[in-house]
Scaffold this motif. Structure first.
Motif, mmCIF file in Angstrom:
data_model
loop_
_atom_site.group_PDB
_atom_site.id
_atom_site.type_symbol
_atom_site.label_atom_id
_atom_site.label_comp_id
_atom_site.label_asym_id
_atom_site.label_seq_id
_atom_site.Cartn_x
_atom_site.Cartn_y
_atom_site.Cartn_z
ATOM 1 N N GLN A 156 0.707 6.694 3.206
ATOM 2 C CA GLN A 156 -0.305 7.332 2.391
ATOM 3 C C GLN A 156 0.272 8.289 1.361
ATOM 4 O O GLN A 156 -0.439 8.710 0.476
ATOM 5 C CB GLN A 156 -1.257 8.121 3.300
ATOM 6 N N GLY A 157 1.516 8.586 1.486
ATOM 7 C CA GLY A 157 2.073 9.642 0.642
ATOM 8 C C GLY A 157 2.729 9.104 -0.611
ATOM 9 O O GLY A 157 2.514 7.954 -0.995
ATOM 10 N N PRO A 158 3.480 9.952 -1.267
ATOM 11 C CA PRO A 158 4.260 9.530 -2.418
ATOM 12 C C PRO A 158 5.411 8.636 -1.951
ATOM 13 O O PRO A 158 5.602 8.432 -0.752
ATOM 14 C CB PRO A 158 4.793 10.848 -2.977
ATOM 15 N N THR A 159 6.160 8.138 -2.892
ATOM 16 C CA THR A 159 7.229 7.196 -2.545
ATOM 17 C C THR A 159 8.151 7.731 -1.461
ATOM 18 O O THR A 159 8.418 7.061 -0.463
ATOM 19 C CB THR A 159 8.071 6.862 -3.792
ATOM 20 N N ALA A 160 8.614 8.934 -1.663
ATOM 21 C CA ALA A 160 9.558 9.484 -0.684
ATOM 22 C C ALA A 160 8.953 9.444 0.708
ATOM 23 O O ALA A 160 9.615 9.093 1.689
ATOM 24 C CB ALA A 160 9.925 10.918 -1.053
ATOM 25 N N ALA A 161 7.672 9.779 0.772
ATOM 26 C CA ALA A 161 7.017 9.812 2.067
ATOM 27 C C ALA A 161 6.928 8.410 2.658
ATOM 28 O O ALA A 161 7.118 8.208 3.854
ATOM 29 C CB ALA A 161 5.625 10.422 1.930
ATOM 30 N N ARG A 162 6.612 7.430 1.810
ATOM 31 C CA ARG A 162 6.527 6.059 2.331
ATOM 32 C C ARG A 162 7.896 5.573 2.785
ATOM 33 O O ARG A 162 8.029 4.976 3.831
ATOM 34 C CB ARG A 162 5.955 5.131 1.260
ATOM 35 N N ASP A 163 8.904 5.891 2.022
ATOM 36 C CA ASP A 163 10.259 5.537 2.441
ATOM 37 C C ASP A 163 10.549 6.178 3.785
ATOM 38 O O ASP A 163 11.129 5.565 4.670
ATOM 39 C CB ASP A 163 11.293 6.075 1.438
ATOM 40 N N LEU A 164 10.123 7.389 3.876
ATOM 41 C CA LEU A 164 10.350 8.138 5.092
ATOM 42 C C LEU A 164 9.737 7.402 6.266
ATOM 43 O O LEU A 164 10.366 7.200 7.304
ATOM 44 C CB LEU A 164 9.707 9.515 4.948
ATOM 45 N N ARG A 183 0.766 13.470 9.309
ATOM 46 C CA ARG A 183 1.695 12.338 9.329
ATOM 47 C C ARG A 183 1.627 11.648 7.973
ATOM 48 O O ARG A 183 0.565 11.585 7.362
ATOM 49 C CB ARG A 183 1.326 11.392 10.461
ATOM 50 N N VAL A 184 2.739 11.144 7.504
ATOM 51 C CA VAL A 184 2.791 10.694 6.109
ATOM 52 C C VAL A 184 2.743 9.176 5.948
ATOM 53 O O VAL A 184 2.686 8.668 4.838
ATOM 54 C CB VAL A 184 4.090 11.200 5.433
ATOM 55 N N ARG A 185 2.736 8.433 7.058
ATOM 56 C CA ARG A 185 2.848 6.978 7.002
ATOM 57 C C ARG A 185 1.860 6.346 6.016
ATOM 58 O O ARG A 185 0.652 6.529 6.111
ATOM 59 C CB ARG A 185 2.604 6.406 8.402
#
Lengths: 294, 294, 294, 294
Positions: free
Chosen positions: B280-288, B276-278
């Motif tokens: 913790q990830g790169p920008t795209a992931a956080r936006d996601l 799961r990316v919440r």
């Protein structure tokens, strides 16, 4: 192998027979049970009588189960008499002009089966078609040749007689080519007034063919069934294989037999007997004999 | 359900894998044995690396078994790396833009399986796709959404990591919608250099997936087999179901696993673990993550 | 560019309007005169009211001039109200789900024109579609998005009001993206009882649109014309471009105008005025305003 | 009317000739300038020599301008010799088996033009085809009949001689049927080694046909043109109409002429003279004469 079905009776939305039956013809395009192959996915066709002159036909190279337009038409066309066919190609291309039904004027024609060794007899049979009708052959199936031969031999005046002469002719041509088991067939034919169905094989068991039983008999067997309750006395279906397993609903059409469905009559049945035309028929038939010799 | 296959190794005519194997992928379009349904007749696709920039794709709504052009291409295209897919639609229309493989630049992507409750999660997942990539979605399948999500989450830099984040995201979205068993999948991915294959299900057994064994091992088992004799050390196939029943030729890929095929290496294998990316990830992931919350 | 036509009046065989007119809609698929391009060969569609529930639709990726099935249907379907559309794709794929008319329940919708910069605004507009309706979007055209937006904004209760809000919304979104000339359109809409036609462009001249004149007026101008003699008082056609050059038969619909055709009434006409929905509409509209901000 | 083009020379990506030229063959599918009609949207075909045995063919019923697969193939297939054809049907159905090129073994065949009164002479001409080749006729075009007649009359041994006999035969059959202007044609033929092009009409001006000039001459006229700079001495194109208006790049092929393109040679040119075969040819030709009498 293919599967086909025909409805004659009260006007119904075509989807009743194509989609709304448990094992209707569209289900048979994917899951046929009584044929050589379960899949009949090489195009399909629908011919119906209704508005406009003569029957309309809708033919497509898509599998019937996946064709969005077929669902639309079936849900919005009402007809007292229609024939549907799902195709499993054996050798000839998947193209609209190879999809059944074939049509000439008021006549529709479908076929399940094949001509043995068609590649070898195609030329001889095409030569036997009336020169005037020859240019109307648009596709490359055996069935279209059978249809045009039958038209040549009088289908429009005497459909079953013409078909008996046609099958006899094909058997004769095949014999000359050393081909056994020339014709394997169930045929469906209509002129908009009557519906004929033939079950015949030159050798061995013919493809399966069934007629629905009398509406009254079905209703007395299944008084609670809401679909059956809507049936009227004149309603009749002819099918390559039954739409359901319910006992008493379907009767097998015997091999070597033709049945005729007409409004206000019982199901008529008589033997189907191929006849050779050499030297005894009308001009076209004599010409034919000549062509076959050539 | 669908079936797919991929070849990586010496350049071969594509027909070798599509048509000339006893139970090759085209045969599986009509007679699949290990899937939910035997028929995969709702279109197909072929992606191959060769001349020109990036991979070429040929996709058609015809059943693979009946497409004359597929036979032509397969008989006249030689490629060291190609992926073929036969489709059984579940709900979405039969149209070219719904056929696999999907492509972006050098990347090809195929999928066998489904997203559970896709109708309900489609909007949330599409919102999670990069705004810039959104207009590239041309069809209506779950797979195309998975592919664009994976591109959003970094497929081009870290294909398997991105796919693990993608599956994790889908599982999270499904959970919020009360949907169980979110992802059922085998995936095939390539950039023209490496071929990855994933077998994974959120719940229960995943769709089947196999890799061919090492060429040397196959040849020592079947020294007389002329097809096997042509194999080279680097040749490898990944298939939804084996092309033959011969023991020792195919190895099952375990569930929850990803394999990588590279020239000059052994078959690599490691666990496939959705993430799961919440937050913790790169920008795209956080936006996601934000979009998924919304 | 595209071309469309609609018939409302006495039931006629559809071929009357599609094939039998000198410059009917099928001729316009090959030889349009008033559009940007003469050719509209990227598929077509026909929607008609008749038997069955709601309108039927037949859509195909073939050019209209070459589709054998369209000829068949047109010759065998009778309808008092139908809409036909021939497509010239600008960017989006040629597939059935991109062909007009679009349908929801009893509603049909066609469009000639485009949304400027659709690639850039597609995502924002799709987000503005009701979440519940979002999964119904099957294709990738601007028109389908317009239709689902209009449904979101109340098309089924107040078709023209909803379309004015829809166009206003699109213009607002375009403005935020720095796109000029947002909407170029003629729209055709029907619920089976009434037929509406809109001609509008955000900037510059709108696509052409015409209505046939009153049957009585036409007949008094051309008393000998056998086709005109069959007209009845209620018969009306709306067309992208006239089917003939005869003076007095066609009236241009002014830009920025909507007309309504109803049985037993004169042709109604009023201005078409796009409205922005921010902060003033029903819940869906307010949500929309929020989405557009986002 | 149709349009075709052929490339022979260094191996190039097919898109160079199909899509990347200003008025290439795909542009001619929509905007032909020198034909009877601007639109050639009734399917197309591509035949190419490369990997695999004999030439590959890709044929489709879609208009060339809209076929996504054609773009893919053109961008990923490299070939030293290929022929493309865009079709405008006159009467016969739009189906793959009616699309050019036709193929037999190593041979490809395309045609622009028609046989006058084909409906009337079809049967006589088909009878003149070798009985063994008859079953290979899959479609319903005049061109396929011409091709099989030419094969019957020796195309594989003496292509131009056979074609002269074929055209002579057709003219003779037409004469018996009282048909004037029997053959209107440009033909393209190849065996993978040589490329022949014929321009001929029984009466009046023949369809247009051009060859590219010598590469060196083009380059000295346009030394700055980057496309022309890539040309090599052996590169040659044959086209129904020029891809550009640049003077000195294209030379018209005179009527009643055949040209041959071979690697390492000048463009050869000689008169094309139809010959009647009665009583003087090989067995097949004599049989033919008999059939024609019948």
């Amino acid at each position: 192998m293919c599967r086909w079905m025909a409805w004659m009776g009260q006007p119904v939305l075509i989807e009743e027979a194509l989609f709304n039956s448990p094992h209707g013809i569209v289900d048979q395009s994917l899951h046929a049970r009584m044929g050589a192959e379960p899949t009949n996915g090489d195009g399909f066709g629908l011919g119906w009588y209704g508005a406009g002159e003569g029957p309309g036909i809708y033919r497509s190279v898509s599998p019937a189960w996946a064709d969005a337009n077929l669902r639309e038409l079936a849900a919005h066309l009402e007809s007292p008499l229609f024939i549907a066919h799902v195709r499993a190609a054996i050798g000839s291309p998947v193209q609209q002009t190879n999809c059944h039904p074939f049509r000439k004027g008021r006549w529709l024609f479908v076929h399940n089966g094949y001509l043995a060794g068609f590649h070898e007899v195609r030329r001889a049979l095409m030569l036997a078609i009336d020169a005037d009708r020859f240019p109307d052959v648009e596709g490359s199936t055996d069935t279209e040749v059978v249809f045009h031969l039958a038209l040549t031999l009088g289908l429009e005046e005497d459909p079953i007689g013409a078909l008996e002469r046609t099958v006899g002719t094909i058997e004769e041509v095949a014999e000359r080519h050393g081909i056994a088991g020339a014709v394997q067939a169930t045929f469906g034919i209509s002129d908009g007034e009557c519906l004929w169905a033939v079950r015949y094989a030159s050798e061995g068991p013919a493809r399966s063919l069934f007629a629905s039983c009398d509406a009254g008999a079905i209703q007395s067997l299944y008084p609670e069934n809401p679909r059956f309750r809507r049936l009227r006395a004149d309603d009749r279906m002819i099918v390559s294989e039954p739409f359901s397993d319910l006992p008493g609903v379907w009767q097998e059409i015997p091999q070597g037999t033709v049945v005729a469905v007409r409004q206000g009559s019982e199901l008529e049945q008589r033997p189907f007997v191929p006849r050779r035309v050499r030297g005894q028929g009308p001009t076209a038939a004599r010409d034919l004999a000549g062509a076959v010799d050539g």
